[in-house]
Design an enzyme around this catalytic site. Structure first.
Site, PDB file in Angstrom:
ATOM      1  N   ASP A 178      29.657  39.767  45.942  1.00  0.00           N
ATOM      2  CA  ASP A 178      30.727  39.023  45.267  1.00  0.00           C
ATOM      3  C   ASP A 178      30.765  39.510  43.819  1.00  0.00           C
ATOM      4  O   ASP A 178      29.857  40.212  43.374  1.00  0.00           O
ATOM      5  CB  ASP A 178      30.412  37.509  45.306  1.00  0.00           C
ATOM      6  N   TYR A 229      49.989  36.935  49.010  1.00  0.00           N
ATOM      7  CA  TYR A 229      48.813  36.619  49.820  1.00  0.00           C
ATOM      8  C   TYR A 229      49.127  36.814  51.312  1.00  0.00           C
ATOM      9  O   TYR A 229      48.368  37.454  52.039  1.00  0.00           O
ATOM     10  CB  TYR A 229      48.414  35.168  49.536  1.00  0.00           C
ATOM     11  N   ASP A 239      32.385  44.431  43.275  1.00  0.00           N
ATOM     12  CA  ASP A 239      33.815  44.169  43.082  1.00  0.00           C
ATOM     13  C   ASP A 239      34.566  44.800  44.250  1.00  0.00           C
ATOM     14  O   ASP A 239      34.622  46.035  44.370  1.00  0.00           O
ATOM     15  CB  ASP A 239      34.269  44.763  41.744  1.00  0.00           C
ATOM     16  N   THR A 247      38.157  24.507  49.834  1.00  0.00           N
ATOM     17  CA  THR A 247      37.348  25.425  49.009  1.00  0.00           C
ATOM     18  C   THR A 247      38.079  25.589  47.670  1.00  0.00           C
ATOM     19  O   THR A 247      39.241  25.169  47.546  1.00  0.00           O
ATOM     20  CB  THR A 247      37.251  26.825  49.654  1.00  0.00           C
TER      21      THR A 247
END
Ligand SMILES: NC(=O)c1ccc[n+]([C@@H]2O[C@H](COP(=O)([O-])OP(=O)(O)OC[C@H]3O[C@@H](n4cnc5c(N)ncnc54)[C@H](O)[C@@H]3O)[C@@H](O)[C@H]2O)c1
Length: 267
Positions: free
Chosen positions: A47, A162, A70, A197
Protein backbone atom coordinates in the site's frame (compact mmCIF):
# COMPACT_ATOMS: atom_id res chain seq x y z
CA UNK A 1 -20.32 -30.77 16.40
CA UNK A 2 -17.72 -32.36 14.14
CA UNK A 3 -14.60 -30.50 13.06
CA UNK A 4 -13.94 -29.32 9.51
CA UNK A 5 -13.12 -32.34 7.37
CA UNK A 6 -9.34 -32.46 6.67
CA UNK A 7 -10.01 -32.69 2.93
CA UNK A 8 -12.06 -29.48 3.03
CA UNK A 9 -9.36 -27.84 5.15
CA UNK A 10 -6.81 -28.73 2.45
CA UNK A 11 -9.03 -27.49 -0.38
CA UNK A 12 -9.89 -24.16 1.25
CA UNK A 13 -6.66 -23.78 3.26
CA UNK A 14 -3.54 -21.90 2.17
CA UNK A 15 -0.83 -23.53 4.28
CA UNK A 16 2.58 -22.99 2.67
CA UNK A 17 1.25 -20.41 0.19
CA UNK A 18 2.58 -16.89 -0.28
CA UNK A 19 0.12 -14.09 -1.06
CA UNK A 20 0.57 -10.46 -2.06
CA UNK A 21 -2.32 -8.14 -1.19
CA UNK A 22 -2.36 -4.57 -2.52
CA UNK A 23 -4.43 -1.92 -0.76
CA UNK A 24 -3.72 -3.88 2.44
CA UNK A 25 -3.61 -0.82 4.71
CA UNK A 26 -7.38 -0.40 4.94
CA UNK A 27 -10.87 -1.76 4.41
CA UNK A 28 -11.29 -4.74 2.10
CA UNK A 29 -7.56 -5.20 1.41
CA UNK A 30 -6.85 -5.38 5.13
CA UNK A 31 -9.62 -7.96 5.58
CA UNK A 32 -8.25 -9.99 2.64
CA UNK A 33 -4.78 -10.04 4.19
CA UNK A 34 -6.17 -11.11 7.58
CA UNK A 35 -8.35 -13.87 6.11
CA UNK A 36 -5.62 -15.25 3.81
CA UNK A 37 -3.28 -15.36 6.83
CA UNK A 38 -5.98 -17.07 8.90
CA UNK A 39 -6.15 -19.68 6.13
CA UNK A 40 -2.43 -20.33 6.55
CA UNK A 41 -0.74 -18.10 3.96
CA UNK A 42 2.29 -15.88 4.42
CA UNK A 43 1.10 -12.44 3.32
CA UNK A 44 3.04 -9.56 1.79
CA UNK A 45 1.18 -6.32 2.49
CA UNK A 46 1.43 -3.53 -0.10
CA UNK A 47 0.00 0.00 0.00
CA UNK A 48 1.09 3.64 -0.06
CA UNK A 49 -0.24 4.17 3.48
CA UNK A 50 2.66 3.10 5.73
CA UNK A 51 0.82 3.69 9.01
CA UNK A 52 -2.13 1.59 7.82
CA UNK A 53 0.25 -1.15 6.66
CA UNK A 54 1.80 -1.28 10.13
CA UNK A 55 -1.67 -1.61 11.69
CA UNK A 56 -2.57 -4.50 9.38
CA UNK A 57 0.76 -6.20 10.02
CA UNK A 58 0.16 -5.92 13.78
CA UNK A 59 -3.26 -7.58 13.37
CA UNK A 60 -1.66 -10.53 11.53
CA UNK A 61 1.63 -11.01 13.36
CA UNK A 62 4.50 -13.18 12.13
CA UNK A 63 2.77 -14.29 8.91
CA UNK A 64 2.90 -10.72 7.53
CA UNK A 65 5.65 -8.73 5.88
CA UNK A 66 5.26 -5.19 4.60
CA UNK A 67 6.37 -3.69 1.30
CA UNK A 68 5.23 -0.08 0.77
CA UNK A 69 4.22 0.13 -2.89
CA UNK A 70 2.64 2.76 -5.12
CA UNK A 71 0.34 0.87 -7.47
CA UNK A 72 0.57 3.76 -9.92
CA UNK A 73 4.25 2.89 -10.51
CA UNK A 74 5.24 -0.10 -12.64
CA UNK A 75 8.77 -0.21 -11.20
CA UNK A 76 7.39 -0.48 -7.66
CA UNK A 77 4.91 -3.18 -8.70
CA UNK A 78 7.75 -5.20 -10.27
CA UNK A 79 9.75 -4.69 -7.07
CA UNK A 80 6.77 -5.96 -5.05
CA UNK A 81 6.72 -9.25 -6.95
CA UNK A 82 10.51 -9.54 -6.76
CA UNK A 83 10.39 -8.74 -3.04
CA UNK A 84 7.83 -11.48 -2.34
CA UNK A 85 9.97 -13.97 -4.28
CA UNK A 86 13.12 -12.75 -2.50
CA UNK A 87 11.65 -13.13 0.99
CA UNK A 88 9.65 -16.32 0.50
CA UNK A 89 11.10 -17.98 -2.61
CA UNK A 90 7.68 -18.39 -4.19
CA UNK A 91 4.49 -16.51 -5.06
CA UNK A 92 1.11 -18.26 -5.16
CA UNK A 93 -1.59 -15.60 -4.77
CA UNK A 94 -1.87 -11.94 -5.80
CA UNK A 95 -4.87 -9.82 -4.81
CA UNK A 96 -5.18 -6.51 -6.69
CA UNK A 97 -7.28 -4.50 -4.22
CA UNK A 98 -5.81 -0.97 -4.15
CA UNK A 99 -8.06 1.60 -5.81
CA UNK A 100 -9.15 5.22 -5.63
CA UNK A 101 -12.40 6.94 -6.49
CA UNK A 102 -13.23 10.43 -7.77
CA UNK A 103 -16.84 11.64 -7.40
CA UNK A 104 -17.54 14.10 -10.22
CA UNK A 105 -20.08 14.52 -12.99
CA UNK A 106 -18.62 13.81 -16.43
CA UNK A 107 -18.88 17.47 -17.44
CA UNK A 108 -16.76 18.51 -14.45
CA UNK A 109 -14.10 15.78 -14.41
CA UNK A 110 -10.74 16.90 -15.75
CA UNK A 111 -7.81 15.13 -17.41
CA UNK A 112 -5.93 14.99 -14.11
CA UNK A 113 -8.86 13.21 -12.40
CA UNK A 114 -9.09 10.67 -15.20
CA UNK A 115 -5.34 10.03 -15.34
CA UNK A 116 -5.03 9.67 -11.56
CA UNK A 117 -7.76 7.03 -11.30
CA UNK A 118 -6.67 5.12 -14.41
CA UNK A 119 -3.07 5.01 -13.12
CA UNK A 120 -4.03 3.10 -9.96
CA UNK A 121 -7.25 1.25 -10.80
CA UNK A 122 -6.49 0.18 -14.35
CA UNK A 123 -2.77 0.39 -15.13
CA UNK A 124 -1.95 -0.75 -11.58
CA UNK A 125 -4.12 -3.85 -11.92
CA UNK A 126 -2.77 -4.57 -15.41
CA UNK A 127 0.81 -4.34 -14.13
CA UNK A 128 -0.09 -6.36 -11.04
CA UNK A 129 -1.42 -9.18 -13.23
CA UNK A 130 1.69 -9.08 -15.44
CA UNK A 131 4.26 -9.03 -12.64
CA UNK A 132 2.38 -11.68 -10.64
CA UNK A 133 2.19 -14.00 -13.66
CA UNK A 134 5.90 -13.61 -14.41
CA UNK A 135 6.71 -14.57 -10.83
CA UNK A 136 4.20 -17.47 -10.72
CA UNK A 137 4.74 -19.13 -14.06
CA UNK A 138 7.95 -20.89 -12.97
CA UNK A 139 5.94 -22.92 -10.43
CA UNK A 140 3.16 -23.74 -12.90
CA UNK A 141 0.40 -22.62 -10.54
CA UNK A 142 -1.09 -19.48 -9.05
CA UNK A 143 -4.22 -17.46 -8.42
CA UNK A 144 -4.78 -13.78 -9.15
CA UNK A 145 -7.88 -12.03 -7.79
CA UNK A 146 -8.79 -8.57 -9.07
CA UNK A 147 -11.14 -6.51 -6.92
CA UNK A 148 -13.66 -4.88 -9.24
CA UNK A 149 -16.95 -3.26 -8.19
CA UNK A 150 -20.68 -3.50 -8.74
CA UNK A 151 -20.19 0.01 -10.15
CA UNK A 152 -18.21 -1.46 -13.04
CA UNK A 153 -21.48 -2.92 -14.34
CA UNK A 154 -24.10 -0.47 -13.00
CA UNK A 155 -22.19 2.77 -13.83
CA UNK A 156 -23.72 5.04 -11.15
CA UNK A 157 -23.94 8.79 -11.87
CA UNK A 158 -20.99 10.75 -10.50
CA UNK A 159 -18.70 7.70 -10.57
CA UNK A 160 -18.00 7.52 -14.31
CA UNK A 161 -14.19 7.38 -14.06
CA UNK A 162 -14.24 4.77 -11.31
CA UNK A 163 -16.88 2.72 -13.16
CA UNK A 164 -14.96 2.72 -16.44
CA UNK A 165 -11.80 1.58 -14.69
CA UNK A 166 -13.68 -1.26 -12.98
CA UNK A 167 -15.22 -2.31 -16.31
CA UNK A 168 -11.63 -2.35 -17.58
CA UNK A 169 -10.58 -4.51 -14.64
CA UNK A 170 -13.23 -7.05 -15.68
CA UNK A 171 -11.76 -7.05 -19.20
CA UNK A 172 -8.20 -7.47 -17.91
CA UNK A 173 -9.39 -10.38 -15.74
CA UNK A 174 -10.77 -12.22 -18.77
CA UNK A 175 -7.73 -11.52 -20.98
CA UNK A 176 -5.32 -12.62 -18.26
CA UNK A 177 -7.34 -15.76 -17.53
CA UNK A 178 -7.01 -16.76 -21.18
CA UNK A 179 -3.30 -15.89 -21.46
CA UNK A 180 -2.16 -17.35 -18.12
CA UNK A 181 -4.24 -20.54 -18.06
CA UNK A 182 -1.57 -22.56 -19.83
CA UNK A 183 0.80 -21.70 -16.95
CA UNK A 184 -1.68 -23.05 -14.38
CA UNK A 185 -2.56 -19.53 -13.24
CA UNK A 186 -6.22 -18.75 -12.58
CA UNK A 187 -7.46 -15.14 -12.76
CA UNK A 188 -10.80 -14.08 -11.35
CA UNK A 189 -12.59 -10.92 -10.27
CA UNK A 190 -14.67 -10.01 -7.24
CA UNK A 191 -17.24 -7.23 -7.63
CA UNK A 192 -18.47 -6.11 -4.20
CA UNK A 193 -21.61 -4.15 -3.56
CA UNK A 194 -21.38 -1.27 -1.10
CA UNK A 195 -19.10 -1.96 1.86
CA UNK A 196 -18.51 0.29 4.87
CA UNK A 197 -14.89 1.42 4.36
CA UNK A 198 -13.17 4.82 3.94
CA UNK A 199 -13.69 4.52 0.15
CA UNK A 200 -17.32 3.41 0.55
CA UNK A 201 -18.21 6.25 2.92
CA UNK A 202 -16.55 8.96 0.81
CA UNK A 203 -19.94 10.22 -0.41
CA UNK A 204 -21.02 10.90 3.18
CA UNK A 205 -18.03 13.06 4.08
CA UNK A 206 -17.51 16.83 3.89
CA UNK A 207 -14.52 18.55 2.27
CA UNK A 208 -12.45 18.02 5.44
CA UNK A 209 -13.16 14.28 5.35
CA UNK A 210 -15.48 14.32 8.39
CA UNK A 211 -18.40 11.87 8.26
CA UNK A 212 -21.87 13.48 8.18
CA UNK A 213 -23.84 11.18 10.51
CA UNK A 214 -27.23 12.05 8.98
CA UNK A 215 -26.32 11.31 5.37
CA UNK A 216 -24.28 8.27 6.50
CA UNK A 217 -27.30 6.78 8.33
CA UNK A 218 -29.61 7.55 5.39
CA UNK A 219 -27.10 6.12 2.90
CA UNK A 220 -26.68 2.94 4.90
CA UNK A 221 -30.45 2.51 5.10
CA UNK A 222 -30.92 3.09 1.36
CA UNK A 223 -28.17 0.61 0.47
CA UNK A 224 -29.56 -2.05 2.78
CA UNK A 225 -33.03 -1.50 1.33
CA UNK A 226 -31.69 -2.19 -2.17
CA UNK A 227 -30.66 -5.70 -1.07
CA UNK A 228 -33.18 -8.56 -0.98
CA UNK A 229 -31.41 -9.54 2.24
CA UNK A 230 -31.81 -6.05 3.69
CA UNK A 231 -28.11 -5.79 4.59
CA UNK A 232 -24.91 -4.05 3.55
CA UNK A 233 -21.52 -5.73 3.31
CA UNK A 234 -18.56 -5.91 5.63
CA UNK A 235 -14.94 -6.15 4.43
CA UNK A 236 -14.79 -9.75 5.66
CA UNK A 237 -17.70 -10.74 3.38
CA UNK A 238 -15.53 -9.77 0.43
CA UNK A 239 -12.37 -11.33 1.86
CA UNK A 240 -14.11 -14.72 2.17
CA UNK A 241 -15.03 -14.58 -1.53
CA UNK A 242 -11.37 -13.81 -2.28
CA UNK A 243 -10.27 -16.75 -0.13
CA UNK A 244 -12.44 -19.11 -2.17
CA UNK A 245 -11.03 -17.89 -5.48
CA UNK A 246 -7.46 -17.97 -4.15
CA UNK A 247 -7.78 -21.52 -2.82
CA UNK A 248 -7.62 -24.90 -4.53
CA UNK A 249 -11.39 -25.16 -3.97
CA UNK A 250 -11.67 -22.93 -7.06
CA UNK A 251 -9.34 -25.04 -9.26
CA UNK A 252 -12.00 -25.19 -12.01
CA UNK A 253 -12.77 -21.45 -11.86
CA UNK A 254 -11.05 -18.84 -14.03
CA UNK A 255 -12.06 -15.70 -15.92
CA UNK A 256 -15.13 -15.29 -13.70
CA UNK A 257 -16.59 -12.40 -11.73
CA UNK A 258 -17.98 -13.25 -8.29
CA UNK A 259 -20.47 -10.70 -6.96
CA UNK A 260 -20.77 -10.51 -3.16
CA UNK A 261 -23.31 -7.66 -3.20
CA UNK A 262 -26.29 -8.68 -1.06
CA UNK A 263 -28.24 -9.33 -4.27
CA UNK A 264 -28.43 -5.66 -5.34
CA UNK A 265 -27.63 -6.74 -8.89
CA UNK A 266 -28.23 -10.12 -10.56
CA UNK A 267 -26.88 -9.94 -14.08
N1 LIG B 1 -16.11 -0.01 -0.18
C1 LIG B 1 -16.95 -0.26 -1.17
O1 LIG B 1 -18.15 0.03 -1.10
C2 LIG B 1 -16.44 -0.97 -2.41
C3 LIG B 1 -17.40 -1.46 -3.32
C4 LIG B 1 -16.98 -2.08 -4.47
C5 LIG B 1 -15.61 -2.26 -4.71
N2 LIG B 1 -14.71 -1.78 -3.80
C6 LIG B 1 -13.29 -2.00 -4.11
O2 LIG B 1 -12.65 -2.62 -3.03
C7 LIG B 1 -11.26 -2.28 -3.05
C8 LIG B 1 -10.83 -1.81 -1.69
O3 LIG B 1 -11.54 -0.63 -1.38
P1 LIG B 1 -11.95 -0.24 0.12
O4 LIG B 1 -13.39 0.04 0.11
O5 LIG B 1 -11.37 -1.21 1.06
O6 LIG B 1 -11.22 1.20 0.22
P2 LIG B 1 -10.14 1.78 1.22
O7 LIG B 1 -10.03 3.21 0.87
O8 LIG B 1 -10.48 1.40 2.62
O9 LIG B 1 -8.80 1.01 0.80
C9 LIG B 1 -8.12 1.29 -0.40
C10 LIG B 1 -6.65 1.18 -0.13
O10 LIG B 1 -5.94 1.40 -1.36
C11 LIG B 1 -4.80 2.15 -1.05
N3 LIG B 1 -4.27 2.87 -2.21
C12 LIG B 1 -4.79 3.96 -2.83
N4 LIG B 1 -3.98 4.36 -3.81
C13 LIG B 1 -2.91 3.51 -3.81
C14 LIG B 1 -1.73 3.42 -4.60
N5 LIG B 1 -1.45 4.31 -5.57
N6 LIG B 1 -0.88 2.42 -4.34
C15 LIG B 1 -1.13 1.53 -3.34
N7 LIG B 1 -2.21 1.58 -2.56
C16 LIG B 1 -3.10 2.57 -2.79
C17 LIG B 1 -5.24 3.12 0.04
O11 LIG B 1 -4.14 3.66 0.75
C18 LIG B 1 -6.13 2.22 0.88
O12 LIG B 1 -5.39 1.58 1.91
C19 LIG B 1 -11.10 -1.25 -4.16
O13 LIG B 1 -10.64 -1.90 -5.33
C20 LIG B 1 -12.51 -0.73 -4.35
O14 LIG B 1 -12.70 -0.22 -5.65
C21 LIG B 1 -15.10 -1.15 -2.66
Amino acid sequence: MSALDPRLAREFGLAGRVAVVTGAASGIGRACAVVLAEAGAQVVLADIDRAGLAETAALIGAAATVQPTDMARRDEIAALAAGALGVHGRLDIWVNCAAILVRKPIVEAGEADIDRVIAVNLKGVYAGCAEAAKAMRATGAGAIVNISSAGGESSPPGLSIYAMTKAGVNAITRSAAREFGAWGIRVNGVAPGWVDTPLGTGGFRDASGALDPTSYAAGLKARAAASPLGITGEPRDIALAVLYLASDAARFVTGQLLRPNGGIAMP
